[in-house]
Design a protein around this motif. Structure first.
Motif, PDB file in Angstrom:
ATOM      1  N   ILE A   1       0.848  -1.190   0.000  1.00 51.78           N
ATOM      2  CA  ILE A   1       0.000   0.000   0.000  1.00 51.78           C
ATOM      3  C   ILE A   1       0.879   1.234   0.000  1.00 51.78           C
ATOM      4  CG2 ILE A   1      -1.937   1.176   1.111  1.00 51.78           C
ATOM      5  CD1 ILE A   1      -2.394  -1.407   2.732  1.00 51.78           C
TER       6      ILE A   1
ATOM      7  N   LEU B   1      -1.033   1.872   9.914  1.00 48.27           N
ATOM      8  CA  LEU B   1      -2.104   1.088   9.276  1.00 48.27           C
ATOM      9  C   LEU B   1      -2.628  -0.025  10.179  1.00 48.27           C
ATOM     10  CD1 LEU B   1      -0.701   0.775   5.633  1.00 48.27           C
ATOM     11  CD2 LEU B   1      -2.412   2.380   6.474  1.00 48.27           C
TER      12      LEU B   1
ATOM     13  N   ASP C   1      -5.450  -0.014  11.844  1.00 52.73           N
ATOM     14  CA  ASP C   1      -6.877  -0.223  11.588  1.00 52.73           C
ATOM     15  C   ASP C   1      -7.086  -1.082  10.347  1.00 52.73           C
ATOM     16  OD1 ASP C   1      -8.617   1.594  13.507  1.00 52.73           O
ATOM     17  OD2 ASP C   1      -6.795   2.697  13.040  1.00 52.73           O
ATOM     18  N   THR C   2      -6.248  -0.863   9.337  1.00 52.08           N
ATOM     19  CA  THR C   2      -6.345  -1.675   8.124  1.00 52.08           C
ATOM     20  C   THR C   2      -5.991  -3.125   8.428  1.00 52.08           C
ATOM     21  OG1 THR C   2      -5.833   0.207   6.690  1.00 52.08           O
ATOM     22  CG2 THR C   2      -5.437  -1.998   5.793  1.00 52.08           C
TER      23      THR C   2
ATOM     24  N   ALA D   1      -8.906  -4.696  10.211  1.00 50.22           N
ATOM     25  CA  ALA D   1     -10.025  -4.952   9.300  1.00 50.22           C
ATOM     26  C   ALA D   1      -9.766  -6.196   8.458  1.00 50.22           C
ATOM     27  CB  ALA D   1     -10.255  -3.735   8.409  1.00 50.22           C
ATOM     28  N   LEU D   2      -8.529  -6.402   8.041  1.00 52.72           N
ATOM     29  CA  LEU D   2      -8.178  -7.596   7.265  1.00 52.72           C
ATOM     30  C   LEU D   2      -8.257  -8.850   8.126  1.00 52.72           C
ATOM     31  CD1 LEU D   2      -5.151  -6.183   5.215  1.00 52.72           C
ATOM     32  CD2 LEU D   2      -7.442  -6.729   4.351  1.00 52.72           C
TER      33      LEU D   2
ATOM     34  N   THR E   1     -11.321  -3.732   1.126  1.00 50.73           N
ATOM     35  CA  THR E   1     -11.175  -3.351   2.532  1.00 50.73           C
ATOM     36  C   THR E   1     -10.084  -2.311   2.700  1.00 50.73           C
ATOM     37  OG1 THR E   1     -11.937  -5.524   3.301  1.00 50.73           O
ATOM     38  CG2 THR E   1     -10.616  -4.233   4.833  1.00 50.73           C
ATOM     39  N   ILE E   2      -8.968  -2.496   2.002  1.00 51.58           N
ATOM     40  CA  ILE E   2      -7.870  -1.531   2.072  1.00 51.58           C
ATOM     41  C   ILE E   2      -8.300  -0.180   1.504  1.00 51.58           C
ATOM     42  CG2 ILE E   2      -5.559  -1.002   1.185  1.00 51.58           C
ATOM     43  CD1 ILE E   2      -5.058  -4.076   1.242  1.00 51.58           C
TER      44      ILE E   2
ATOM     45  N   ASN F   1     -11.344   0.961   1.261  1.00 47.62           N
ATOM     46  CA  ASN F   1     -12.334   1.522   2.166  1.00 47.62           C
ATOM     47  C   ASN F   1     -11.666   2.277   3.310  1.00 47.62           C
ATOM     48  OD1 ASN F   1     -14.996   1.736   3.583  1.00 47.62           O
ATOM     49  ND2 ASN F   1     -13.975   0.351   5.015  1.00 47.62           N
ATOM     50  N   ASN F   2     -10.619   1.690   3.887  1.00 49.28           N
ATOM     51  CA  ASN F   2      -9.916   2.356   4.972  1.00 49.28           C
ATOM     52  C   ASN F   2      -9.181   3.600   4.493  1.00 49.28           C
ATOM     53  OD1 ASN F   2     -10.776   0.155   6.586  1.00 49.28           O
ATOM     54  ND2 ASN F   2      -8.938   0.352   7.845  1.00 49.28           N
ATOM     55  N   LEU F   3      -8.662   3.563   3.270  1.00 48.21           N
ATOM     56  CA  LEU F   3      -8.050   4.766   2.702  1.00 48.21           C
ATOM     57  C   LEU F   3      -9.068   5.898   2.609  1.00 48.21           C
ATOM     58  CD1 LEU F   3      -5.698   3.679  -0.246  1.00 48.21           C
ATOM     59  CD2 LEU F   3      -5.101   5.176   1.665  1.00 48.21           C
TER      60      LEU F   3
ATOM     61  N   TYR G   1      -9.924   7.073   6.418  1.00 53.91           N
ATOM     62  CA  TYR G   1      -8.888   7.728   7.199  1.00 53.91           C
ATOM     63  C   TYR G   1      -8.140   8.809   6.413  1.00 53.91           C
ATOM     64  CZ  TYR G   1      -9.642   4.407  10.918  1.00 53.91           C
ATOM     65  OH  TYR G   1     -10.217   3.678  11.929  1.00 53.91           O
TER      66      TYR G   1
END
Length: 289
Positions: A100, A109, A111-112, A115-116, A162-163, A165-167, A170
């Protein structure tokens, strides 16, 4: 080592929106389905806020995080870097490698990673390095149930989304740089990518037993699952590859074969034509009404 990415069965990821979230970021709900590979339908268009396919044997919802307060307020005066998400199935025989990059704006990262993990994955931070394009964060990902790399295209797509989405959550300044920013971000992309112009497909020989498919096109949610299904529908095997999200574009490299042999020239043309037809079809259908 061949990696079985060809199965499009038994998994489904569904996109919903959180009505309490003013930015309406997507939530991925994992549901179990038992679809034969031959009958899996292309996921519905997420832009219509309907369900899209992806799967696992478990069920759950990725927890929502509070938007970061570190978003840059004066992005109009800055050059927003191009977000990049790379899913690499080639470089490590035992794990799926995810990279990323978003200039120098990404933190740890955590939170990422969490989430994963909620997708049923083991996530280990493998490497962080800096170059002229920014800070590169690499993760090694395996399935928690098997300890092996991720092989299901639906789960690989869930990892990618998911990645992203977090981008969006945040780093809302990334919204104008990503295809999903049009629906789930705070600011849509300023320019819409023309699929006909953006799409490039090439097939090269990669030894006697397989070929190498290169493709670049406009990105959209569910794209990875759809492309693997189109390829396998004409009896071509997807062994492994790399799928890159680079801003509004998706760039991919797949190792493919037909009956354990490299793809012949006539079949290469059939493959390219099938992919082009599929990628152009949504625009054609919308224009016909």
């Amino acid at each position: 080592m061949a990696v079985a990415m060809a199965s499009a069965a038994n998994y489904g990821v569904f996109f919903t929106t959180n009505t309490k979230n003013k930015c309406k970021f997507p939530i991925f709900e994992l549901r179990n389905h038992f679809w034969p590979a031959s009958s899996v339908c292309s996921p519905p268009n997420i832009l219509e806020k309907r369900s899209v396919g992806l799967s696992s044997s478990m069920m759950g919802i990725i927890p929502r995080a509070t938007p970061s307060v570190t978003a840059v307020e004066n992005d109009d005066a800055e050059t927003v870097p191009t977000p990049k998400v790379i899913i690499d199935q080639d470089s490590d025989p035992d794990a799926t490698v995810v990279e990323i990059t978003f200039g120098d704006r990404l933190g740890a990262l955590m939170d990422t990673m969490n989430a994963l993990r909620n997708l049923g994955l083991n996530v280990a931070k493998a490497n962080v390095y800096l170059d002229s394009s920014g800070k590169h964060n690499k993760f090694a990902i395996t399935k928690a149930t098997t300890g092996r790399k991720v092989e299901d295209p639906e789960l690989l797509e869930a990892i990618r989304l998911t990645i992203i989405n977090n981008l969006l959550e945040y780093h809302p300044e990334s919204s104008s740089q990503l295809a999903m920013g049009a629906t789930f971000g705070v600011e849509p992309p300023k320019e819409k990518v023309d699929v006909d112009i953006a799409t490039h497909i090439r097939v090269d020989d990669d030894g006697p037993s397989r070929s190498l498919l290169y493709m670049e096109t406009a990105d959209r949610p569910g794209l990875l699952v759809d492309l693997v299904k189109i390829i396998t529908d004409i009896n071509i095997t997807v062994e492994s590859g790399e799928f890159d999200t680079e801003g509004l574009l998706a760039k991919m490299k797949f190792h493919v074969s037909y009956k354990s042999k490299a793809i012949s020239r006539p079949l290469q043309q059939v493959l390219a034509n099938s992919l082009r037809y599929f990628l152009r079809r949504p625009t054609t259908e919308e224009a016909s009404f």
